[in-house]
Design an enzyme around this catalytic site. Sequence first.
Site, mmCIF file in Angstrom:
data_model
loop_
_atom_site.group_PDB
_atom_site.id
_atom_site.type_symbol
_atom_site.label_atom_id
_atom_site.label_comp_id
_atom_site.label_asym_id
_atom_site.label_seq_id
_atom_site.Cartn_x
_atom_site.Cartn_y
_atom_site.Cartn_z
ATOM 1 N N PHE A 1 65.863 38.204 19.306
ATOM 2 C CA PHE A 1 65.040 37.070 18.906
ATOM 3 C C PHE A 1 64.572 36.350 20.174
ATOM 4 O O PHE A 1 64.828 35.164 20.383
ATOM 5 C CB PHE A 1 65.789 36.135 17.952
ATOM 6 C CG PHE A 1 64.842 35.450 16.997
ATOM 7 C CD1 PHE A 1 64.210 36.172 16.010
ATOM 8 C CD2 PHE A 1 64.560 34.098 17.107
ATOM 9 C CE1 PHE A 1 63.302 35.564 15.141
ATOM 10 C CE2 PHE A 1 63.650 33.479 16.259
ATOM 11 C CZ PHE A 1 63.029 34.221 15.270
ATOM 12 N N LEU A 2 63.903 37.132 21.003
ATOM 13 C CA LEU A 2 63.578 36.687 22.366
ATOM 14 C C LEU A 2 62.619 35.512 22.380
ATOM 15 O O LEU A 2 61.737 35.395 21.528
ATOM 16 C CB LEU A 2 62.960 37.849 23.146
ATOM 17 C CG LEU A 2 63.801 39.127 23.245
ATOM 18 C CD1 LEU A 2 63.078 40.144 24.134
ATOM 19 C CD2 LEU A 2 65.197 38.862 23.768
ATOM 20 N N HIS A 3 62.794 34.652 23.363
ATOM 21 C CA HIS A 3 61.877 33.535 23.593
ATOM 22 C C HIS A 3 61.529 33.510 25.077
ATOM 23 O O HIS A 3 61.953 34.385 25.842
ATOM 24 C CB HIS A 3 62.495 32.215 23.119
ATOM 25 C CG HIS A 3 63.887 31.985 23.635
ATOM 26 N ND1 HIS A 3 64.161 31.790 24.964
ATOM 27 C CD2 HIS A 3 65.087 31.940 22.996
ATOM 28 C CE1 HIS A 3 65.464 31.620 25.119
ATOM 29 N NE2 HIS A 3 66.057 31.716 23.941
ATOM 30 N N GLU A 4 60.802 32.481 25.471
ATOM 31 C CA GLU A 4 60.300 32.406 26.844
ATOM 32 C C GLU A 4 61.447 32.370 27.876
ATOM 33 O O GLU A 4 61.288 32.839 29.000
ATOM 34 C CB GLU A 4 59.374 31.178 26.958
ATOM 35 C CG GLU A 4 58.582 31.067 28.226
ATOM 36 C CD GLU A 4 57.862 32.341 28.671
ATOM 37 O OE1 GLU A 4 57.346 33.097 27.814
ATOM 38 O OE2 GLU A 4 57.833 32.587 29.903
ATOM 39 N N GLY A 5 62.612 31.836 27.471
ATOM 40 C CA GLY A 5 63.767 31.851 28.377
ATOM 41 C C GLY A 5 64.169 33.283 28.711
ATOM 42 O O GLY A 5 64.356 33.641 29.884
ATOM 43 N N HIS A 6 64.255 34.128 27.668
ATOM 44 C CA HIS A 6 64.579 35.541 27.908
ATOM 45 C C HIS A 6 63.477 36.210 28.746
ATOM 46 O O HIS A 6 63.767 37.015 29.628
ATOM 47 C CB HIS A 6 64.684 36.307 26.579
ATOM 48 C CG HIS A 6 65.779 35.831 25.670
ATOM 49 N ND1 HIS A 6 65.530 35.245 24.448
ATOM 50 C CD2 HIS A 6 67.122 35.857 25.806
ATOM 51 C CE1 HIS A 6 66.676 34.957 23.858
ATOM 52 N NE2 HIS A 6 67.665 35.300 24.663
ATOM 53 N N MET B 1 64.938 26.054 25.286
ATOM 54 C CA MET B 1 64.627 27.195 24.413
ATOM 55 C C MET B 1 65.917 27.866 23.974
ATOM 56 O O MET B 1 66.843 28.053 24.762
ATOM 57 C CB MET B 1 63.768 28.196 25.159
ATOM 58 C CG MET B 1 62.441 27.611 25.521
ATOM 59 S SD MET B 1 61.130 28.742 25.145
ATOM 60 C CE MET B 1 59.732 27.727 25.586
#
Length: 283
Positions: A32-37, A184
């Site tokens: 569930f990737l976001h900009e942090g990842h 995030m």
Amino acid sequence: MKIINSIVAMQALAIAPEREGRRIALVPTMGFLHEGHASLLRHGRSLGDVLVLSIFVNPIQFGQNEDLDRYPRDVERDCRIAEACGVDIVFMPTAAEVYPPGFQTGVSVRNLSLPLCGASRPGHFEGVATVVAKLFNIVRPDVALFGTKDYQQLAVIRRMTGDLNMPVEIIGMPIVREADGVAMSSRNAYLSPFERQSATCLMRALIHAREMFAAGERSVAILLNETRAVIEKEASAVIDYIEFREGSTLQELEVADDSTLLALAVKIGKTRLIDNTVLGEEL
Ligand code: PAF
């Protein structure tokens, strides 16, 4: 981009780069990737010849009444983000293969796992350390990247790799925030629009404490009261912990300095959010 599900296949793929002296960079995630990842992946791309993203919702780091079953998942979207960030291999093992019948080994980083999130989530860091040790043995990275939003997790992993002489360099990457300052997190997906607004109280509390520290306040008791007051103004927020700790040992303190960690865990509705700052570093 290759998608690998089996542990044996992943281990086989890691052998060639190791023999040829090509560096493997690993970004371990629960998906569930976001900009942090994405920021970890982009930096990982610049550090490794082969960039591996692992996606595994690790059952043994969730407590009995936690959100394992409803943890958000979207593998197709994750793969699109991975591809855009230049990932070479997505490693997505099944829980049945990671924890086969008879599995009974755990990695425990004793003291660092006790306070903060370890106190509210018994067993959590043993679950994290165990799966990360397994991922390191399977992927054999030269470098692995983690976000500092999970500050204690990063401290536990650094200690584990040092204590067990694991030949991997650990990189901690800065927290990535939304426009309104909320850190995030995949768990932000649980928040209703109203709760999402309330979640800004964590960042407001960090900013207030940092301002008081910048103005010369060093008493942890006073900083703690001030930080707590900001969160308590938010009706839907329930404090799990607010703690000022020494930044590397995580020991308790009475007097803050530049290396002091302020760590927060706050429940907004049913969702437990964490955030942190080191007082002498940039937010
Ligand atoms: O930070 C996470 O997403 C997880 O705790 C990790 C490091 C991938 C271990 O399951």
